[in-house]
Design a protein around this motif. Structure first.
Motif, mmCIF file in Angstrom:
data_model
loop_
_atom_site.group_PDB
_atom_site.id
_atom_site.type_symbol
_atom_site.label_atom_id
_atom_site.label_comp_id
_atom_site.label_asym_id
_atom_site.label_seq_id
_atom_site.Cartn_x
_atom_site.Cartn_y
_atom_site.Cartn_z
ATOM 1 N N ASP A 113 0.868 -1.176 0.000
ATOM 2 C CA ASP A 113 0.000 0.000 0.000
ATOM 3 C C ASP A 113 0.908 1.230 0.000
ATOM 4 N N LEU A 114 0.750 2.116 -0.994
ATOM 5 C CA LEU A 114 1.728 3.177 -1.210
ATOM 6 C C LEU A 114 1.479 4.441 -0.403
ATOM 7 N N SER A 115 0.236 4.732 -0.081
ATOM 8 C CA SER A 115 -0.048 5.983 0.646
ATOM 9 C C SER A 115 -1.330 5.800 1.441
ATOM 10 N N ASN A 116 -1.274 4.964 2.486
ATOM 11 C CA ASN A 116 -2.505 4.505 3.127
ATOM 12 C C ASN A 116 -3.121 5.503 4.101
ATOM 13 N N SER A 117 -2.556 6.716 4.202
ATOM 14 C CA SER A 117 -3.207 7.728 5.026
ATOM 15 C C SER A 117 -4.316 8.442 4.277
ATOM 16 N N VAL A 118 -4.172 8.552 2.951
ATOM 17 C CA VAL A 118 -5.174 9.284 2.164
ATOM 18 C C VAL A 118 -5.657 8.529 0.940
ATOM 19 N N SER A 119 -5.019 7.401 0.597
ATOM 20 C CA SER A 119 -5.402 6.710 -0.630
ATOM 21 C C SER A 119 -5.416 5.208 -0.429
ATOM 22 N N ASP A 120 -6.040 4.511 -1.396
ATOM 23 C CA ASP A 120 -6.086 3.050 -1.377
ATOM 24 C C ASP A 120 -5.192 2.455 -2.462
ATOM 25 N N GLU A 121 -4.168 3.208 -2.903
ATOM 26 C CA GLU A 121 -3.325 2.749 -4.014
ATOM 27 C C GLU A 121 -2.540 1.499 -3.609
ATOM 28 N N ARG A 122 -2.678 0.461 -4.407
ATOM 29 C CA ARG A 122 -2.043 -0.830 -4.156
ATOM 30 C C ARG A 122 -1.042 -1.113 -5.261
ATOM 31 N N ALA A 123 0.182 -1.503 -4.886
ATOM 32 C CA ALA A 123 1.242 -1.752 -5.866
ATOM 33 C C ALA A 123 1.588 -3.238 -5.925
ATOM 34 N N HIS A 124 1.884 -3.699 -7.132
ATOM 35 C CA HIS A 124 2.387 -5.050 -7.369
ATOM 36 C C HIS A 124 3.833 -4.946 -7.840
ATOM 37 N N LEU A 125 4.728 -5.730 -7.230
ATOM 38 C CA LEU A 125 6.161 -5.669 -7.511
ATOM 39 C C LEU A 125 6.579 -6.884 -8.325
ATOM 40 N N PHE A 126 7.289 -6.622 -9.435
ATOM 41 C CA PHE A 126 7.690 -7.702 -10.337
ATOM 42 C C PHE A 126 9.189 -7.672 -10.606
ATOM 43 N N LEU A 127 9.775 -8.860 -10.683
ATOM 44 C CA LEU A 127 11.102 -9.050 -11.251
ATOM 45 C C LEU A 127 10.942 -9.481 -12.702
ATOM 46 N N ALA A 128 11.820 -8.991 -13.565
ATOM 47 C CA ALA A 128 11.843 -9.420 -14.969
ATOM 48 C C ALA A 128 13.301 -9.684 -15.336
ATOM 49 N N TRP A 129 13.571 -10.808 -15.991
ATOM 50 C CA TRP A 129 14.944 -11.104 -16.388
ATOM 51 C C TRP A 129 14.958 -11.872 -17.697
ATOM 52 N N ASP A 130 16.198 -12.151 -18.168
ATOM 53 C CA ASP A 130 16.400 -12.657 -19.535
ATOM 54 C C ASP A 130 15.763 -11.661 -20.512
ATOM 55 N N LEU A 131 16.340 -10.450 -20.507
ATOM 56 C CA LEU A 131 15.756 -9.314 -21.220
ATOM 57 C C LEU A 131 16.266 -9.202 -22.641
ATOM 58 N N THR A 132 15.392 -8.727 -23.516
ATOM 59 C CA THR A 132 15.746 -8.357 -24.885
ATOM 60 C C THR A 132 15.442 -6.880 -25.063
#
Length: 204
Positions: A113-132
């Motif tokens: 939760d990125l700013s839970n005092s005033v917002s409900d914004e929820r973040a998803h964290l991803f790793l990405a590899w073997d990049l082109t």
């Protein structure tokens, strides 16, 4: 009056609405019984953050002017995706649009939760590899700069206070914690630990 945890909501009024956010004004009874107000910013998209790892230990950073801050910041690729769409689909799109990269492998390793005092914004964290590496395809209202730095240098900049973006900090520090505890797939874990060793060597 609607109960909301230890709060009670007397009334709700839509104060503002656009394609990205809705602001709701609440008349409330606080947990101590006194009256008050509460403004809630509801996000219509999920926040998406991506830590893309090249095989040489570098990561792509995106520079862009952030309207609320009035200045440019350097960040890992991040953006938003519709709540009805799988977050991984939004992550693939954001990575391609902002950096031109595509990844053969993905792993979701956290939510926040990125700013839970005033917002409900929820973040998803991803790793990405073997990049082109390909060509970026930003949206018409997006103007990006692009560079690659080592993950070790990015960590050093975070620890030195030179990276202000909260989602970039969260992506990196969560990845380090999970790499140390063995909670990541082997290839990105090895890349992160190797880079972490370079940070520690630089401190000696």
């Amino acid at each position: 009056m609607k109960k909301h945890g230890p709060w009670r909501i007397r009334s709700e009024t839509e104060a503002y609405d656009n394609p990205w956010i809705q602001v709701t004004h609440h008349e409330v009874e606080r947990p101590d019984g006194s009256g008050g107000i509460y403004g809630l910013v509801s996000y219509k998209n999920l926040a998406i953050g991506i830590l893309p790892l090249f095989a040489d230990g570098t990561v792509p950073l995106v520079g862009q002017f952030r309207f609320p801050l009035g200045r440019m910041t350097w960040e890992l690729p991040e953006g938003g995706g519709p709540r009805g769409l799988p977050p991984i689909d939004s992550a693939r799109r954001e990575l391609r649009e902002e950096t031109g990269c595509t990844a053969a492998h993905w792993h979701e390793y956290g939510q926040a939760d990125l700013s839970n005092s005033v917002s409900d914004e929820r973040a998803h964290l991803f790793l990405a590899w073997d990049l082109t590496q390909g060509e970026a395809a930003p949206e018409p209202d997006e103007v990006f700069q692009y560079k690659r730095v080592t993950f070790a240098d990015l960590l050093a900049d975070i620890h030195a206070g030179r990276v202000d973006d909260a989602l970039t900090q969260l992506l990196c520090l969560t990845a380090v914690t999970k790499a140390l505890s063995g909670e990541l797939p082997e290839e990105p874990r090895a890349l992160i630990l190797d880079q972490l060793g370079q940070v520690r060597a630089g401190d000696d």
